[in-house]
Design a protein around this motif. Structure first.
Motif, mmCIF file in Angstrom:
data_model
loop_
_atom_site.group_PDB
_atom_site.id
_atom_site.type_symbol
_atom_site.label_atom_id
_atom_site.label_comp_id
_atom_site.label_asym_id
_atom_site.label_seq_id
_atom_site.Cartn_x
_atom_site.Cartn_y
_atom_site.Cartn_z
ATOM 1 N N UNK B 171 -8.869 46.622 83.680
ATOM 2 C CA UNK B 171 -10.165 45.924 83.746
ATOM 3 C C UNK B 171 -11.291 46.877 84.147
ATOM 4 N N UNK B 172 -10.981 48.153 84.227
ATOM 5 C CA UNK B 172 -11.991 49.145 84.601
ATOM 6 C C UNK B 172 -12.847 49.580 83.425
ATOM 7 N N UNK B 173 -13.654 50.602 83.674
ATOM 8 C CA UNK B 173 -14.635 51.047 82.682
ATOM 9 C C UNK B 173 -13.992 51.594 81.414
ATOM 10 N N UNK B 174 -12.759 52.081 81.513
ATOM 11 C CA UNK B 174 -12.093 52.638 80.325
ATOM 12 C C UNK B 174 -11.306 51.587 79.542
ATOM 13 N N UNK B 175 -11.256 50.396 80.070
ATOM 14 C CA UNK B 175 -10.569 49.335 79.346
ATOM 15 C C UNK B 175 -9.061 49.524 79.312
ATOM 16 N N UNK B 176 -8.438 48.991 78.264
ATOM 17 C CA UNK B 176 -6.976 48.949 78.188
ATOM 18 C C UNK B 176 -6.362 50.316 77.897
ATOM 19 N N UNK B 177 -7.015 51.110 77.063
ATOM 20 C CA UNK B 177 -6.499 52.437 76.690
ATOM 21 C C UNK B 177 -7.669 53.393 76.504
ATOM 22 N N UNK B 190 -19.415 68.713 83.365
ATOM 23 C CA UNK B 190 -18.326 68.055 84.096
ATOM 24 C C UNK B 190 -18.704 66.597 84.299
ATOM 25 N N UNK B 191 -17.686 65.790 84.527
ATOM 26 C CA UNK B 191 -17.942 64.362 84.751
ATOM 27 C C UNK B 191 -16.727 63.756 85.448
ATOM 28 N N UNK B 192 -16.961 63.156 86.592
ATOM 29 C CA UNK B 192 -15.885 62.464 87.294
ATOM 30 C C UNK B 192 -14.695 63.345 87.645
ATOM 31 N N UNK B 193 -14.948 64.609 87.845
ATOM 32 C CA UNK B 193 -13.859 65.532 88.158
ATOM 33 C C UNK B 193 -13.226 66.163 86.933
ATOM 34 N N UNK B 194 -13.678 65.757 85.751
ATOM 35 C CA UNK B 194 -13.151 66.332 84.511
ATOM 36 C C UNK B 194 -14.156 67.271 83.867
ATOM 37 N N UNK B 195 -13.788 67.848 82.727
ATOM 38 C CA UNK B 195 -14.618 68.879 82.091
ATOM 39 C C UNK B 195 -15.701 68.339 81.148
ATOM 40 N N UNK B 196 -15.996 67.052 81.233
ATOM 41 C CA UNK B 196 -16.995 66.485 80.321
ATOM 42 C C UNK B 196 -16.421 66.148 78.962
ATOM 43 N N UNK B 197 -15.120 65.903 78.933
ATOM 44 C CA UNK B 197 -14.448 65.577 77.672
ATOM 45 C C UNK B 197 -14.832 64.171 77.229
ATOM 46 N N UNK B 198 -15.043 64.003 75.939
ATOM 47 C CA UNK B 198 -15.352 62.671 75.429
ATOM 48 C C UNK B 198 -14.059 61.981 74.976
ATOM 49 N N UNK B 199 -14.162 60.684 74.737
ATOM 50 C CA UNK B 199 -12.985 59.887 74.382
ATOM 51 C C UNK B 199 -13.423 58.662 73.603
ATOM 52 N N UNK B 200 -12.455 58.048 72.977
ATOM 53 C CA UNK B 200 -12.630 56.696 72.428
ATOM 54 C C UNK B 200 -11.838 55.784 73.353
ATOM 55 N N UNK B 201 -12.490 54.835 73.981
ATOM 56 C CA UNK B 201 -11.780 53.997 74.948
ATOM 57 C C UNK B 201 -12.301 52.563 74.933
ATOM 58 N N UNK B 202 -11.564 51.700 75.597
ATOM 59 C CA UNK B 202 -11.969 50.303 75.714
ATOM 60 C C UNK B 202 -13.109 50.166 76.705
ATOM 61 N N UNK B 203 -13.377 48.950 77.086
ATOM 62 C CA UNK B 203 -14.530 48.725 77.960
ATOM 63 C C UNK B 203 -14.341 47.452 78.776
ATOM 64 N N UNK B 204 -15.039 47.413 79.904
ATOM 65 C CA UNK B 204 -15.102 46.160 80.665
ATOM 66 C C UNK B 204 -16.477 45.521 80.530
ATOM 67 N N UNK B 205 -17.257 46.057 79.596
ATOM 68 C CA UNK B 205 -18.586 45.503 79.341
ATOM 69 C C UNK B 205 -18.766 45.311 77.842
#
Lengths: 95, 243
Positions: B171-177, B190-205
């Motif tokens: 139920x978080x910002x990244x959704x189910x996967x 950098x972002x959230x402790x990571x290297x600024x990598x992008x992703x395709x992810x779910x959502x809680x919004x």
């Protein structure tokens, strides 16, 4: 006569295909001409967003047979890709 | 001639024999599509995916050249290291790399990897805020996306899935996967402790789908990312069109 026609036709086809290969590959890769439009519905195709059948348990290998007498470099077998298991974790993607 | 291109030419042979005009071409495409125009492995035959055999793979700038980079396998998320093949020269493969700058390529020995093939690919259209999953030229699924804001845009180009993560909190910002991508934010190092990598992810919004809302990632609905997790493999090409 018929055999001769076939042979000539075959060579013509190969020549034509070879000449078009570079252009044709790039053109297809551009995808449909209208990006936001889906292809016209086909009676033989399931509707978009319909559930897909579950992948089979053992994908069929499609490895080319080694060619006798050819000193070809060793090639890896290319088989269909399979969905990967999801890893539990705490993503740090850009959100 | 690279074998992928040779295979790609086959359908066009028949096309030329039947009626060139009827098969047609895109006419060169629009500038909107130019960023992802050179896609040698996106032909009907599909794309080849290289999975590293050992615990690392050496990357070279050219076939037979000196070691340029070394990539570990598994990767930082624990997924097997996969690379999308751009060109095939027998003993050597040109691959897209999950490195900055976006679009980086290098060469690996074919004997260092195993090859699989997928005919599926994902296209992201930031202008229309839509994704489309193709199998060859057939549309399998389409849906809404949210992309990066003006200050943190989603980069355009050809990428591929590097790992599939199931967040601890669905139920978080990244959704189910979340499918990690081989690309990086052009503005965030950098972002959230990571290297600024992008992703395709779910959502809680889900209400923000169809808008510019992210820090560069591509958000999709949870039903859509769940479908992708079940039907797409690591290494699947992801083409982000220019916005």
């Amino acid at each position: 006569m018929r055999l001769k026609t076939l042979i000539i036709g075959g060579f013509a086809a190969l020549a034509l295909g070879g000449g078009l290969a570079g252009t044709a590959t790039a053109s297809f890769a551009d995808g449909p001409a209208t990006p936001s439009a889906s292809p016209a519905p086909s009676k033989s195709r399931p509707p978009v967003n319909a559930p897909l059948p579950a992948p089979s348990a053992s994908p069929r290998e499609r490895c080319p047979k080694p060619r006798a007498g050819k000193n070809a470099p060793p090639r890896n077998c290319v088989s269909p890709a399979r969905p990967a298991p999801a890893l539990p974790g705490h993503p740090t993607y850009t959100g | 001639m690279p074998s992928t291109r040779a295979r790609a030419a086959v359908p066009w042979l028949g096309c030329a024999l039947l009626a060139t005009a009827a098969c047609g071409t895109s006419g060169g495409g629009t500038p909107h599509r130019a960023a992802a125009a050179d896609r040698p492995t996106a032909a009907p035959a599909g794309a080849e995916i290289a999975t590293v055999r050992g615990t690392s793979v050496v990357i070279r700038r050219e076939p037979g050249g000196a070691t340029w980079r070394t990539l570990s396998s598994p990767n930082d998320y624990g997924a097997p290291r996969v690379l999308l093949v751009d060109a095939d020269r027998g003993d050597w493969l040109k691959v897209y790399l999950p490195l900055r700058p976006n679009g980086s390529t290098g060469w690996v020995r074919a004997s260092d990897v195993t090859l699989t093939r997928t005919t599926r690919r994902v296209e992201i259209d930031p202008r229309a805020f839509r994704f489309t999953v193709y199998d060859g030229d057939r549309v399998l699924r389409t849906g809404k996306v949210a992309t990066g804001t003006g200050g943190t845009p989603t980069p355009a180009g050809r990428f591929f899935f590097t790992e599939l993560v199931r967040p601890a909190d669905p139920r978080g910002a990244y959704g189910a996967y979340a499918f990690g991508l081989s690309g990086y934010s052009p503005t965030l190092s950098s972002f959230g402790g990571g290297p600024g990598q992008i992703a395709v992810h779910g959502t809680n919004a889900p209400g923000r789908l169809g808008s510019r809302a992210s820090h560069g990632c591509i958000r999709v609905g949870n039903p859509d990312i769940t479908w992708m997790a079940r039907n797409l493999t690591l290494g699947t090409p992801v083409d982000v069109l220019s916005s």
